[in-house]
Design an enzyme around this catalytic site. Sequence first.
Site, PDB file in Angstrom:
ATOM      1  N   LYS A  45       0.898  -1.131  -0.013  1.00 56.05           N
ATOM      2  CA  LYS A  45       0.169  -0.115   0.032  1.00 56.05           C
ATOM      3  C   LYS A  45       0.932   1.227  -0.039  1.00 56.05           C
ATOM      4  O   LYS A  45       0.471   2.464   0.270  1.00 56.05           O
ATOM      5  CB  LYS A  45      -0.907  -0.188   1.239  1.00 56.05           C
ATOM      6  CG  LYS A  45      -1.885  -1.015   0.909  1.00 56.05           C
ATOM      7  CD  LYS A  45      -2.492  -1.307   2.523  1.00 56.05           C
ATOM      8  CE  LYS A  45      -3.826  -0.559   2.759  1.00 56.05           C
ATOM      9  NZ  LYS A  45      -4.432  -0.796   3.948  1.00 56.05           N
ATOM     10  N   LYS A  47       2.214   2.692   2.209  1.00 61.61           N
ATOM     11  CA  LYS A  47       1.911   3.383   3.479  1.00 61.61           C
ATOM     12  C   LYS A  47       3.059   3.030   4.758  1.00 61.61           C
ATOM     13  O   LYS A  47       3.183   1.870   4.721  1.00 61.61           O
ATOM     14  CB  LYS A  47       0.674   3.064   3.825  1.00 61.61           C
ATOM     15  CG  LYS A  47      -0.526   3.549   3.375  1.00 61.61           C
ATOM     16  CD  LYS A  47      -1.752   3.395   3.945  1.00 61.61           C
ATOM     17  CE  LYS A  47      -3.027   4.184   3.333  1.00 61.61           C
ATOM     18  NZ  LYS A  47      -4.399   3.652   4.250  1.00 61.61           N
TER      19      LYS A  47
HETATM   20  N1  C2G Z   1     -12.916   5.841   6.240  1.00 61.68           N
HETATM   21  C1  C2G Z   1     -14.180   6.354   6.317  1.00 61.68           C
HETATM   22  N2  C2G Z   1     -13.953   7.791   6.630  1.00 61.68           N
HETATM   23  C2  C2G Z   1     -12.786   8.345   6.721  1.00 61.68           C
HETATM   24  C3  C2G Z   1     -11.633   7.615   6.637  1.00 61.68           C
HETATM   25  C4  C2G Z   1     -11.582   6.469   6.299  1.00 61.68           C
HETATM   26  O1  C2G Z   1     -15.205   5.727   6.306  1.00 61.68           O
HETATM   27  N3  C2G Z   1     -12.774   9.898   6.448  1.00 61.68           N
HETATM   28  C5  C2G Z   1     -12.921   4.314   6.158  1.00 61.68           C
HETATM   29  C6  C2G Z   1     -12.370   3.894   4.942  1.00 61.68           C
HETATM   30  O2  C2G Z   1     -13.179   4.007   3.805  1.00 61.68           O
HETATM   31  C7  C2G Z   1     -12.078   2.149   5.131  1.00 61.68           C
HETATM   32  C8  C2G Z   1     -11.714   2.271   6.519  1.00 61.68           C
HETATM   33  O3  C2G Z   1     -12.449   3.587   7.118  1.00 61.68           O
HETATM   34  O4  C2G Z   1     -13.280   1.467   5.004  1.00 61.68           O
HETATM   35  C9  C2G Z   1     -10.278   2.184   6.821  1.00 61.68           C
HETATM   36  O5  C2G Z   1      -9.529   3.224   6.410  1.00 61.68           O
HETATM   37  P1  C2G Z   1      -8.124   3.232   5.970  1.00 61.68           P
HETATM   38  O6  C2G Z   1      -7.550   2.641   7.280  1.00 61.68           O
HETATM   39  O7  C2G Z   1      -7.602   4.320   5.312  1.00 61.68           O
HETATM   40  O8  C2G Z   1      -8.207   1.870   4.987  1.00 61.68           O
HETATM   41  P2  C2G Z   1      -7.571   1.676   3.597  1.00 61.68           P
HETATM   42  O9  C2G Z   1      -6.298   2.226   3.539  1.00 61.68           O
HETATM   43  O10 C2G Z   1      -8.339   2.141   2.728  1.00 61.68           O
HETATM   44  O11 C2G Z   1      -7.226   0.006   3.550  1.00 61.68           O
HETATM   45  O12 C2G Z   1      -7.922  -4.344   1.820  1.00 61.68           O
HETATM   46  C10 C2G Z   1      -8.612  -2.977   1.899  1.00 61.68           C
HETATM   47  C11 C2G Z   1      -7.631  -2.103   2.796  1.00 61.68           C
HETATM   48  O13 C2G Z   1      -6.805  -2.803   3.725  1.00 61.68           O
HETATM   49  C12 C2G Z   1      -8.297  -0.830   3.361  1.00 61.68           C
END
Ligand code: C2G
Length: 132
Positions: A45, A47
Amino acid sequence: MRRVITYGTFDLLHYGHINLLKRAKQQGDYLIVALSTDEFNWNSKQKKSYFTYEVRKEMLEAIRYVDMVIPEENWEQKKTDVEKYDIDVFVMGNDWEGKFDFLKDQCEVVYLPRTPEISTTKIKEDLNDKPV
Ligand code: C2G
């Protein structure tokens, strides 16, 4: 018992994440969070999470909506996770809209609206801009 699963990094945990977890739990009775490992974050990712997997796991386990935290180690594990944990509902924020529809033959797939105005990136940017 309706079992729900969701996936993510959940680094610099904020109210957008909590809001997602709260609504994910409302989809059933038991919520599993597949938490991206540090290696998966970095290798797949691009990240670098601020908090380690262990710290992020501990924080998620302290949230009332979360019943279990498992590691997310690769993109491919979702189908086997749904099978292994007998999942009824797969939930993700709608920034992933459509990306996991391949799971629809195994379970319900729900994309929830993201919480606007908040993200880990925004938090980091705002902190960098703030005068000391
Ligand atoms: N999220 C949200 N609102 C935000 C930020 C995040 O609803 N303002 C949700 C994202 O859509 C996701 C969850 O919180 O469903 C976790 O966000 P992240 O940690 O950024 O996850 P991500 O990097 O998108 O990883 O296999 C799937 C991945 O692991 C998802």
